[in-house]
Design a protein around this motif. Structure first.
Motif, PDB file in Angstrom:
ATOM      1  N   UNK A 199       0.738  -1.128   0.143  1.00 14.65           N
ATOM      2  CA  UNK A 199       0.024   0.030  -0.140  1.00 14.65           C
ATOM      3  C   UNK A 199       0.901   1.104   0.031  1.00 14.65           C
ATOM      4  N   UNK A 200       0.520   2.087  -0.820  1.00 19.13           N
ATOM      5  CA  UNK A 200       1.278   3.421  -0.756  1.00 19.13           C
ATOM      6  C   UNK A 200       1.429   4.249   0.807  1.00 19.13           C
ATOM      7  N   UNK A 201       2.374   4.478   0.943  1.00 17.98           N
ATOM      8  CA  UNK A 201       2.846   5.144   2.279  1.00 17.98           C
ATOM      9  C   UNK A 201       2.123   6.261   2.608  1.00 17.98           C
ATOM     10  N   UNK A 202       2.043   7.229   1.449  1.00 15.91           N
ATOM     11  CA  UNK A 202       1.411   8.393   1.861  1.00 15.91           C
ATOM     12  C   UNK A 202      -0.254   8.282   1.984  1.00 15.91           C
ATOM     13  N   UNK A 203      -0.814   7.223   1.053  1.00 12.65           N
ATOM     14  CA  UNK A 203      -2.003   7.080   1.225  1.00 12.65           C
ATOM     15  C   UNK A 203      -2.563   6.452   2.331  1.00 12.65           C
ATOM     16  N   UNK A 204      -1.646   5.309   2.970  1.00 10.14           N
ATOM     17  CA  UNK A 204      -1.930   4.661   4.119  1.00 10.14           C
ATOM     18  C   UNK A 204      -1.877   5.771   5.379  1.00 10.14           C
ATOM     19  N   UNK A 205      -1.078   6.617   5.532  1.00  8.71           N
ATOM     20  CA  UNK A 205      -0.782   7.542   6.486  1.00  8.71           C
ATOM     21  C   UNK A 205      -2.217   8.507   6.362  1.00  8.71           C
ATOM     22  N   UNK A 206      -2.572   8.948   5.355  1.00 13.32           N
ATOM     23  CA  UNK A 206      -3.844   9.613   5.132  1.00 13.32           C
ATOM     24  C   UNK A 206      -5.203   8.885   5.744  1.00 13.32           C
ATOM     25  N   UNK A 239     -11.761  14.035   4.165  1.00 14.09           N
ATOM     26  CA  UNK A 239     -12.268  13.020   3.254  1.00 14.09           C
ATOM     27  C   UNK A 239     -11.703  13.842   1.877  1.00 14.09           C
ATOM     28  N   UNK A 240     -12.272  14.931   1.766  1.00 13.04           N
ATOM     29  CA  UNK A 240     -11.749  15.688   0.204  1.00 13.04           C
ATOM     30  C   UNK A 240     -10.445  15.603   0.196  1.00 13.04           C
ATOM     31  N   UNK A 241      -9.659  15.976   1.271  1.00  7.73           N
ATOM     32  CA  UNK A 241      -8.065  15.809   1.209  1.00  7.73           C
ATOM     33  C   UNK A 241      -7.634  14.356   0.830  1.00  7.73           C
ATOM     34  N   UNK A 242      -8.252  13.405   1.496  1.00  9.94           N
ATOM     35  CA  UNK A 242      -7.702  12.070   1.373  1.00  9.94           C
ATOM     36  C   UNK A 242      -8.049  11.547  -0.147  1.00  9.94           C
ATOM     37  N   UNK A 243      -9.129  12.041  -0.743  1.00 13.23           N
ATOM     38  CA  UNK A 243      -9.497  11.720  -2.153  1.00 13.23           C
ATOM     39  C   UNK A 243      -8.462  12.497  -3.117  1.00 13.23           C
ATOM     40  N   UNK A 249      -5.289  13.204  -2.166  1.00 10.54           N
ATOM     41  CA  UNK A 249      -3.972  12.228  -2.201  1.00 10.54           C
ATOM     42  C   UNK A 249      -3.995  10.996  -2.981  1.00 10.54           C
ATOM     43  N   UNK A 250      -5.188  10.202  -2.838  1.00 12.20           N
ATOM     44  CA  UNK A 250      -5.417   9.131  -3.680  1.00 12.20           C
ATOM     45  C   UNK A 250      -5.140   9.594  -5.187  1.00 12.20           C
ATOM     46  N   UNK A 282      -5.894   4.415  -7.424  1.00  7.62           N
ATOM     47  CA  UNK A 282      -7.260   4.298  -8.143  1.00  7.62           C
ATOM     48  C   UNK A 282      -8.285   3.498  -7.025  1.00  7.62           C
ATOM     49  N   UNK A 283      -7.619   2.342  -6.740  1.00  7.20           N
ATOM     50  CA  UNK A 283      -8.672   1.640  -5.888  1.00  7.20           C
ATOM     51  C   UNK A 283      -9.123   2.129  -4.753  1.00  7.20           C
ATOM     52  N   UNK A 284      -8.159   2.831  -4.111  1.00  2.00           N
ATOM     53  CA  UNK A 284      -8.397   3.666  -2.905  1.00  2.00           C
ATOM     54  C   UNK A 284      -9.532   4.637  -3.025  1.00  2.00           C
ATOM     55  N   UNK A 285      -9.064   5.366  -4.085  1.00  5.25           N
ATOM     56  CA  UNK A 285     -10.143   6.470  -4.594  1.00  5.25           C
ATOM     57  C   UNK A 285     -11.428   5.896  -4.685  1.00  5.25           C
ATOM     58  N   UNK A 286     -11.551   4.763  -5.223  1.00  2.00           N
ATOM     59  CA  UNK A 286     -12.773   4.102  -5.420  1.00  2.00           C
ATOM     60  C   UNK A 286     -13.483   3.877  -4.356  1.00  2.00           C
ATOM     61  N   UNK A 287     -12.731   3.240  -3.336  1.00  2.00           N
ATOM     62  CA  UNK A 287     -13.259   2.829  -1.849  1.00  2.00           C
ATOM     63  C   UNK A 287     -13.642   4.177  -1.147  1.00  2.00           C
ATOM     64  N   UNK A 288     -12.905   5.344  -1.438  1.00  2.00           N
ATOM     65  CA  UNK A 288     -13.395   6.766  -0.510  1.00  2.00           C
ATOM     66  C   UNK A 288     -14.574   7.376  -0.998  1.00  2.00           C
ATOM     67  N   UNK A 289     -14.957   6.938  -2.205  1.00  3.81           N
ATOM     68  CA  UNK A 289     -16.069   7.604  -2.749  1.00  3.81           C
ATOM     69  C   UNK A 289     -17.129   7.307  -2.004  1.00  3.81           C
ATOM     70  N   UNK A 290     -17.320   6.160  -1.386  1.00  2.47           N
ATOM     71  CA  UNK A 290     -18.536   5.809  -0.506  1.00  2.47           C
ATOM     72  C   UNK A 290     -18.427   7.004   0.870  1.00  2.47           C
TER      73      UNK A 290
END
Length: 173
Positions: free
Chosen positions: A1-8, A100-104, A106-107, A113-121
């Motif tokens: 997993x991407x380190x920056x995404x994991x931290x976010x 959440x918008x910040x997380x999007x 970063x993704x 893109x898989x995390x981006x898709x997950x975060x859309x919920x």
């Protein structure tokens, strides 16, 4: 997993856990002030925020990352009045939306893109959370401290919570 995404996402886990405790404190305050319907609504909101947190924890772990379970600061114990409770709730939800918008963002920057898709919920969920808080605040402003109106509001909020509790029939759909 991407380190920056994991931290976010781990940062978001903290926000969701804090939200759960914040709403739990509001529920307890409401219950102590005879607002049992409001308390029931806020207890359910607290549970929902914990569910949001668990969903993030499981997502990180399933992707091979490491979810961090955070320490939580104590939420407020006292609130000025019920309108202030929901003003704080709305303010809090607006902050969660920003997160959440910040997380999007970063993704997208990290092309995850898989995390981006997950975060859309969560993006959709935040629209509902803010709209709900605004609607409740509008009703409280209409009541303007009227005791009869407050009684009806509290009762209606309790009924709305009862209707939103999943049942076997609803969860099977």
């Amino acid at each position: 997993m991407n380190t920056r995404v994991q931290k976010a996402i781990n940062d978001q886990i903290l926000k969701e856990a804090s939200s759960s405790y914040f709403y739990l404190a509001m529920a307890s305050w409401s219950e102590n002030h005879g607002l049992n319907g409001t308390a029931k609504f806020l207890y359910a909101q607290s549970d929902e925020e914990r569910f949001h947190m668990l969903k993030l924890v499981k997502f990180i772990n399933e992707r091979g990352g490491k979810a961090i379970i955070p320490a939580i600061e104590q939420p407020p114990v006292e609130f000025d009045n019920l309108e202030k409770v929901f003003e704080l709730l709305l303010e809090h939800e607006i902050g969660v939306t920003e997160s959440i918008n910040n997380l999007v963002d970063i993704c997208l920057q990290e092309k995850d893109y898989s995390t981006h898709n997950f975060v859309q919920w969560y993006v959709s969920e935040q629209l509902e959370e803010e709209a709900s808080a605004r609607g409740i605040l509008d009703k409280l402003k209409l009541i303007d401290g009227d005791k009869g109106g407050m009684y009806m509001f509290d009762r209606d909020l309790e009924k709305s919570t009862i209707l939103n509790v999943p049942t076997e029939t609803n969860s099977a759909k």
